[in-house]
Design an enzyme around this catalytic site. Structure first.
Site, PDB file in Angstrom:
ATOM      1  N   TYR A  34     -15.866  17.857 -14.316  1.00 33.86           N
ATOM      2  CA  TYR A  34     -16.317  16.471 -14.399  1.00 33.86           C
ATOM      3  C   TYR A  34     -17.390  16.201 -13.326  1.00 33.86           C
ATOM      4  O   TYR A  34     -17.266  16.667 -12.190  1.00 33.86           O
ATOM      5  CB  TYR A  34     -15.090  15.567 -14.176  1.00 33.86           C
ATOM      6  CG  TYR A  34     -15.397  14.098 -14.141  1.00 33.86           C
ATOM      7  CD1 TYR A  34     -15.795  13.428 -15.291  1.00 33.86           C
ATOM      8  CD2 TYR A  34     -15.274  13.371 -12.962  1.00 33.86           C
ATOM      9  CE1 TYR A  34     -16.075  12.068 -15.256  1.00 33.86           C
ATOM     10  CE2 TYR A  34     -15.544  12.011 -12.914  1.00 33.86           C
ATOM     11  CZ  TYR A  34     -15.949  11.363 -14.081  1.00 33.86           C
ATOM     12  OH  TYR A  34     -16.220  10.022 -14.044  1.00 33.86           O
ATOM     13  N   ARG A  70       0.852  -1.197   0.000  1.00 37.57           N
ATOM     14  CA  ARG A  70       0.000   0.000   0.000  1.00 37.57           C
ATOM     15  C   ARG A  70       0.882   1.239   0.000  1.00 37.57           C
ATOM     16  O   ARG A  70       0.623   2.233  -0.677  1.00 37.57           O
ATOM     17  CB  ARG A  70      -0.950   0.002   1.212  1.00 37.57           C
ATOM     18  CG  ARG A  70      -1.655   1.354   1.397  1.00 37.57           C
ATOM     19  CD  ARG A  70      -2.870   1.324   2.304  1.00 37.57           C
ATOM     20  NE  ARG A  70      -2.772   0.459   3.442  1.00 37.57           N
ATOM     21  CZ  ARG A  70      -2.044   0.668   4.531  1.00 37.57           C
ATOM     22  NH1 ARG A  70      -1.327   1.762   4.649  1.00 37.57           N
ATOM     23  NH2 ARG A  70      -2.016  -0.215   5.502  1.00 37.57           N
ATOM     24  N   LYS A 118      -8.350   7.033 -18.970  1.00 41.01           N
ATOM     25  CA  LYS A 118      -8.645   7.592 -20.272  1.00 41.01           C
ATOM     26  C   LYS A 118      -7.423   7.453 -21.199  1.00 41.01           C
ATOM     27  O   LYS A 118      -7.037   6.344 -21.476  1.00 41.01           O
ATOM     28  CB  LYS A 118      -9.114   9.046 -20.106  1.00 41.01           C
ATOM     29  CG  LYS A 118     -10.148   9.240 -18.964  1.00 41.01           C
ATOM     30  CD  LYS A 118     -11.433   8.493 -19.157  1.00 41.01           C
ATOM     31  CE  LYS A 118     -12.344   8.424 -17.935  1.00 41.01           C
ATOM     32  NZ  LYS A 118     -12.605   9.665 -17.215  1.00 41.01           N
ATOM     33  N   ASP A 135      -6.983  19.381 -13.652  1.00 41.11           N
ATOM     34  CA  ASP A 135      -7.326  18.041 -14.141  1.00 41.11           C
ATOM     35  C   ASP A 135      -6.947  17.998 -15.621  1.00 41.11           C
ATOM     36  O   ASP A 135      -7.593  18.625 -16.456  1.00 41.11           O
ATOM     37  CB  ASP A 135      -8.827  17.785 -13.934  1.00 41.11           C
ATOM     38  CG  ASP A 135      -9.239  16.375 -14.319  1.00 41.11           C
ATOM     39  OD1 ASP A 135      -8.574  15.773 -15.181  1.00 41.11           O
ATOM     40  OD2 ASP A 135     -10.249  15.890 -13.766  1.00 41.11           O
TER      41      ASP A 135
END
Ligand SMILES: *Cc1c(COP(=O)(O)O)cnc(C)c1O
Length: 386
Positions: free
Chosen positions: A102, A50, A199, A174
């Site tokens: 978004y 992690r 994306k 972003d």
């Protein structure tokens, strides 16, 4: 690998040294949770996956290099990355964000963080006076997206970062739609770059991921603290898939841009189309800014089909080369109707006032042959109007 090499070279080699033991060219998928320590606390850089994993490290190094930042951190989704930026804030802080960000960004700011007393104002970020007017003494973050979805508004990162900095706030951008191949917000004064790796960076519609890139060591350490504490970290197989994608980012983006420019011109001249939204068209209101800020105009465009909501629904349902689906940035072309899909939750008069008309259609232009795309859209237009 030279840091001053070009982005095509860095896409393939940054963070990608052959593995020391075997010489394996590609970063192995380090599928393990924990690492041997030689003495308590004495390890080779990794204790627990992690906190850090070698496959993830190579991806983080690669992405930081592409954005021109010193530090990269990866997350299990774009939303995991965005959440981590909001973790940097405290109760009572104020955020200024674009009014066309978004949908997931709008949702986390309103439905998740408002309950922790984080305030947010959504403003038109192309209107710098409106942004300036929205700044408050407790504003700690200006959140910018460019180009935006689905009308492809282009925001001036330098101007917005300056406003943020005059008020001692951070500016986060972003950069999902543009990718670092076309636009590097850190070069324009942004403090944080955020990505949905799902994306273009992944590029093949087969993985969900996110990333944050910064140039400031202290800011990176803070982001790293929340990355490890919250734990929305990606697994090594997901990191491997994104690394497979970033190697071809430059060639993919070149073709995405080329196909989209040609499709935009074809649509703009088409009798069934009343408007095309693409920053590469001279008719786009921020065309000049896009030409300065970006190295290409990207692979996303929207257009208004001259017809009813139902007719536009027929268009998006009838295409074959374009698949009816949400998301974007893969090698395959996608098509969607914001009024009936991604933006259906917005009340109709608000939606229309924002320019999201019934006939609006958004496409993610893929890498198929441009003539097949045009023929596919023409057949769908014919089916909708017959
Ligand atoms: C998809 C997307 C996100 C969210 O990313 P996920 O990987 O789906 O969590 C954030 N911003 C933009 C611009 C996006 O397109």
């Amino acid at each position: 690998m030279q840091n001053d090499s070009r982005i095509e070279t860095r896409a393939i080699h940054a963070g990608q040294d052959p593995e020391a033991e075997s010489g394996a060219l590609m970063t192995p998928i380090y599928a393990n949770s924990t690492y041997k320590q030689d003495q308590p606390g004495e390890h080779r850089g990794y204790e627990y996956s992690r906190t850090g994993n070698p496959t993830r490290t190579d991806l983080e190094t690669n992405l930081a290099s592409l954005e021109g930042g010193a530090y990269g951190r990866c997350f299990s989704s774009g939303m995991g990355a965005i959440n981590t930026v909001l973790n940097l804030l405290s109760a009572g802080d104020h955020v200024v964000a674009g009014n066309d960000v978004y949908g997931g960004t709008h949702r986390i700011l309103t439905q998740v963080y408002e309950q922790y007393d984080l305030e947010c104002d959504f403003v038109d970020t192309t209107d710098h006076a409106a942004v300036e007017a929205a700044m408050q003494p407790n504003t700690e973050l200006v959140w910018v997206e460019t180009p935006t979805n689905p009308l492809m508004n282009v925001n001036d990162v330098s101007a917005l970062a300056s406003i943020a900095h005059e008020h001692d706030a951070l500016c986060a951008v972003d950069n999902t739609f543009a990718t670092p191949y076309l636009q590097r917000p850190l070069e324009h004064g942004a403090d944080i770059v955020s990505h949905s790796l799902t994306k273009y960076l992944g590029g093949h519609s087969d993985v969900i991921g996110g990333a944050l890139i910064v140039d400031d060591e202290e800011l990176d350490a803070e982001i790293g603290f929340y990355q490890n504490s919250v734990g929305a970290t990606p697994g090594p197989f997901d990191c491997f898939l994104v690394l497979r994608g970033t190697k071809t980012l430059p060639v993919r983006m070149d073709r995405h841009c080329e196909n989209t420019a040609e499709l935009a011109a074809w649509l703009a001249a088409h009798d069934s189309v009343s408007k095309v939204y693409y920053p590469g068209l001279e008719s786009h209101p921020q065309h000049e800014l896009a030409a300065e800020q970006m190295d290409g105009f990207g692979g996303m465009l929207s257009f208004e089909f001259d017809g009813t909501l139902e007719q536009a629904s027929t268009v998006v349902s009838e295409t074959d080369v374009f698949t009816l689906a949400e998301s974007l940035g893969g090698v395959e072309s996608l098509i969607e109707q914001p009024a009936a899909m991604t933006h259906a939750a917005i009340p109709k008069d608000e939606r229309l006032a924002a320019g999201l008309t019934d006939g609006l259609i958004r496409v993610s232009v893929g890498l198929e042959h441009i003539d097949d795309m045009k023929a596919d859209l023409q057949a769908a237009f014919d089916a909708a109007t017959e």
